[in-house]
Design a protein around this motif. Structure first.
Motif, PDB file in Angstrom:
ATOM      1  N   UNK A 250       0.519  -1.287   0.064  1.00 32.27           N
ATOM      2  CA  UNK A 250       0.056  -0.117  -0.214  1.00 32.27           C
ATOM      3  C   UNK A 250       0.903   0.973  -0.606  1.00 32.27           C
ATOM      4  N   UNK A 251       1.787   1.301   0.514  1.00 34.10           N
ATOM      5  CA  UNK A 251       2.855   2.175   0.850  1.00 34.10           C
ATOM      6  C   UNK A 251       3.522   2.592  -0.598  1.00 34.10           C
ATOM      7  N   UNK A 252       4.227   1.557  -1.037  1.00 33.41           N
ATOM      8  CA  UNK A 252       4.491   1.547  -2.206  1.00 33.41           C
ATOM      9  C   UNK A 252       3.818   1.760  -3.756  1.00 33.41           C
ATOM     10  N   UNK A 253       2.555   1.654  -3.847  1.00 30.34           N
ATOM     11  CA  UNK A 253       1.896   1.815  -5.165  1.00 30.34           C
ATOM     12  C   UNK A 253       1.642   2.588  -5.229  1.00 30.34           C
ATOM     13  N   UNK A 254       1.314   3.956  -4.860  1.00 28.28           N
ATOM     14  CA  UNK A 254       1.221   5.435  -5.496  1.00 28.28           C
ATOM     15  C   UNK A 254       2.479   5.807  -5.976  1.00 28.28           C
ATOM     16  N   UNK A 255       3.429   5.699  -5.281  1.00 26.27           N
ATOM     17  CA  UNK A 255       5.077   6.269  -6.234  1.00 26.27           C
ATOM     18  C   UNK A 255       4.874   5.911  -7.211  1.00 26.27           C
ATOM     19  N   UNK A 256       4.749   4.048  -7.314  1.00 27.56           N
ATOM     20  CA  UNK A 256       5.778   3.103  -8.497  1.00 27.56           C
ATOM     21  C   UNK A 256       4.259   3.488  -9.238  1.00 27.56           C
TER      22      UNK A 256
ATOM     23  N   UNK B 226      12.771  12.169  -3.766  1.00 22.91           N
ATOM     24  CA  UNK B 226      12.137  12.221  -2.049  1.00 22.91           C
ATOM     25  C   UNK B 226      12.210  10.992  -1.318  1.00 22.91           C
ATOM     26  N   UNK B 227      11.581  10.214  -2.414  1.00 22.79           N
ATOM     27  CA  UNK B 227      12.027   8.738  -1.768  1.00 22.79           C
ATOM     28  C   UNK B 227      13.590   8.109  -1.231  1.00 22.79           C
ATOM     29  N   UNK B 228      14.940   8.653  -2.331  1.00 21.46           N
ATOM     30  CA  UNK B 228      15.865   8.601  -1.584  1.00 21.46           C
ATOM     31  C   UNK B 228      16.020   9.307  -0.097  1.00 21.46           C
ATOM     32  N   UNK B 229      15.131  10.465  -0.083  1.00 19.94           N
ATOM     33  CA  UNK B 229      16.025  11.260   0.943  1.00 19.94           C
ATOM     34  C   UNK B 229      15.179  10.571   1.987  1.00 19.94           C
ATOM     35  N   UNK B 230      13.755  10.743   2.103  1.00 21.16           N
ATOM     36  CA  UNK B 230      13.487  10.150   3.304  1.00 21.16           C
ATOM     37  C   UNK B 230      14.132   8.437   3.146  1.00 21.16           C
ATOM     38  N   UNK B 231      14.197   7.737   2.426  1.00 23.55           N
ATOM     39  CA  UNK B 231      14.536   6.673   2.890  1.00 23.55           C
ATOM     40  C   UNK B 231      16.178   6.491   3.632  1.00 23.55           C
TER      41      UNK B 231
END
Length: 524
Positions: free
Chosen positions: A30-36, A463-468
């Motif tokens: 559910x968390x990955x779905x919007x980004x991908x 943002x994904x890289x930063x927040x990761x």
């Protein structure tokens, strides 16, 4: 009635027998779905469309019914001498610029690390060139290098030298571009390598002092090997950034004089929007994407390299030459910004006067002229809407995906890491053609919608890289305690992020080396 016992799972803490438990088990998807979903629809589709354009003879005259020609454009690109020359120029631009940035950034980091007072202020001042947008950097240096009115040629005449048409001479234009890129991005190398120096362990240096090692021996045998991983990340990040530079070169030289500064990105732009050969330019884009993918592969390998802890080391050495070098470099990095700001409060006559007018009554006429002759408020509102909406979309979607990557064990995580990193460093110029054609077909080429979609697409991987990298620093015990108390994982995620944001500034000075390398990937 006895409560349901809590049992840990490999993905965290779950509660059984409820809808919340079902959501917890599937939260990673559910968390990955919007980004991908965004990346697939808005990023993957243009890439596939680029491939489609490359196998068709898509020009200004054949747009209605472009004939299929297979890999003819790819073969033309690989055999085109213009492409070979642009690739060579890009290689020179990247290797010379990034190499200079590494050497200067490392020597500046060594010097500042040995200065006892004012390190925070020096670091802040060195950051300023990085904060200037590439277009402004291009305009600023174009004014400085101007043959008739630029401060550069005026300085040459003070030393009895002849004026130089730096940007209009084939033998000096590329060197000038390398210099400008070095000026803007050496501070990046400096900041990252300074952080690396401060995190090195003290024990090897103490042992070397006992053995009587010289400063050069310690630098060659201890400092450089320990900073190897940091330097690799810096080199890869800057190489990927230098390959995709377009706007700065376009403003300064436009690829000229002739084609002496026509790099890969400039050639792609010329083929697409000057000659309207979208099929050929798409083939160029595919070749560039392959090159960036190779760089990305090396970057991911370096980021997954083994990391060991370290303690903070502060040097107490001082030497007068260190101050001369550091403050001399600071003047070089800040003077262009000062000169443009200084010129902006002159009258138009004073701004182009040679020798320069140093003492004058400041005037705000130039700023009044901007507001009087340009719809500045409209530009500002459009920029604010685009920035706020695209940033919020990228922040929300990217945070969810970053949390999933940081907290869950996901099959194929290295592949996902490669995908995110690849899209992060992917040159925007490659997608200009498919984006332009796509938005033209949707009838939204001159709308804020197209800008918001474009900026969200390119900001999301960052943002994904930063927040990761940021969320990997959060202790999982905070979320585990919240879940035991009955909070959902989403609630625990929000609470943990809030707590970490408050404590982050207190912990930043005590980063261990493995945390430092993660922070490097964030800063890049």
């Amino acid at each position: 009635m006895q409560s349901q016992p809590w049992t840990p799972t490999k993905d965290g803490l779950n509660r059984k027998g409820s809808l919340l438990s079902w959501l917890d088990e599937r939260i990673r998807i559910l968390l990955l779905a919007p980004a991908f979903l965004v990346m697939l629809l808005v990023f993957l589709y243009p890439i596939l469309y680029t491939v489609y354009l490359s196998v068709h003879d898509w020009t200004l005259f054949t747009m209605q019914d472009p004939p299929f020609i297979g890999f003819k454009h790819i073969l033309e690109v690989l055999s085109d001498t213009t492409f070979h020359r642009s690739l060579l120029r890009s290689a020179i631009y990247v290797c010379a610029g990034v190499g200079l940035q590494l050497v200067l950034g490392f020597t500046l980091a060594l010097a500042v690390d040995r200065i006892r007072r004012g390190q925070g202020l020096l670091t802040t001042l060195f950051v300023f060139p990085m904060m200037v947008t590439p277009v402004v950097v291009g305009l600023m240096w174009k004014f400085i290098f101007d043959y008739n009115f630029g401060i550069f040629n005026y300085t040459l005449t003070l030393f009895g030298l002849e004026k130089m048409a730096v940007l209009n001479t084939s033998s000096t234009a590329l060197a000038a571009l390398i210099f400008v890129d070095t000026w803007q991005w050496t501070p990046f190398m400096f900041i990252v390598l300074l952080a690396g120096l401060r995190s090195l362990p003290t024990e090897p240096f103490e042992a070397a002092d006992i053995d009587g090692a010289s400063a050069w021996q310690k630098l060659r045998n201890i400092t450089l090997p320990l900073l190897k991983s940091v330097m690799i990340v810096c080199l890869v990040m800057r190489a990927a950034g230098a390959i995709k530079v377009f706007d700065q070169i376009y403003v300064l030289t436009g690829g000229g004089p002739g084609t002496s500064t026509e790099t890969f990105s400039i050639l792609l732009h010329r083929k697409a929007f000057a000659e309207f050969n979208f099929g050929y330019s798409s083939a160029l884009a595919i070749v560039l994407a392959i090159i960036v993918g190779i760089i990305c592969w090396f970057a991911v390998r370096s980021l997954y390299s083994e990391k060991q802890g370290a303690t903070i080391m502060r040097s107490n050495r001082n030497h007068p030459l260190l101050y001369v070098y550091v403050y001399g470099a600071l003047v070089i990095f800040l003077f262009p910004i000062f000169w443009v700001m200084f010129t902006s409060i002159k009258t138009p006559t004073q701004a182009f006067q040679i020798p320069p007018v140093w003492f004058f009554s400041p005037s705000l006429e130039n700023y009044r002229e901007v507001f009087r002759t340009q719809p500045f408020s409209e530009y500002l509102i459009n920029s604010l809407i685009t920035t706020v909406v695209s940033t919020l979309l990228a922040l929300v979607i990217g945070t969810l995906a970053g949390y999933s990557l940081a907290r869950f064990r996901i099959k194929g995580q290295r592949v996902i890491t490669f995908s995110v990193f690849f899209t992060k460093i992917f040159p925007p110029i490659v997608l200009v053609v498919p984006f332009f054609v796509l938005f033209q077909q949707l009838g939204s080429t001159d709308s804020l919608f197209s800008l918001i979609v474009s900026y969200t697409t390119f900001n999301l991987p960052f943002v994904i890289w930063l927040m990761w990298g940021f969320l990997k620093e959060l202790p999982e015990s905070l979320e585990e305690a919240a879940i035991i108390d009955g909070t959902t994982r989403f609630g625990a995620m929000v609470a943990g992020c809030a707590a970490a944001c408050q404590a982050r500034t207190c912990r930043i000075r005590h980063l261990h080396r493995h945390e430092l390398l993660e922070r490097i990937s964030v800063c890049a």
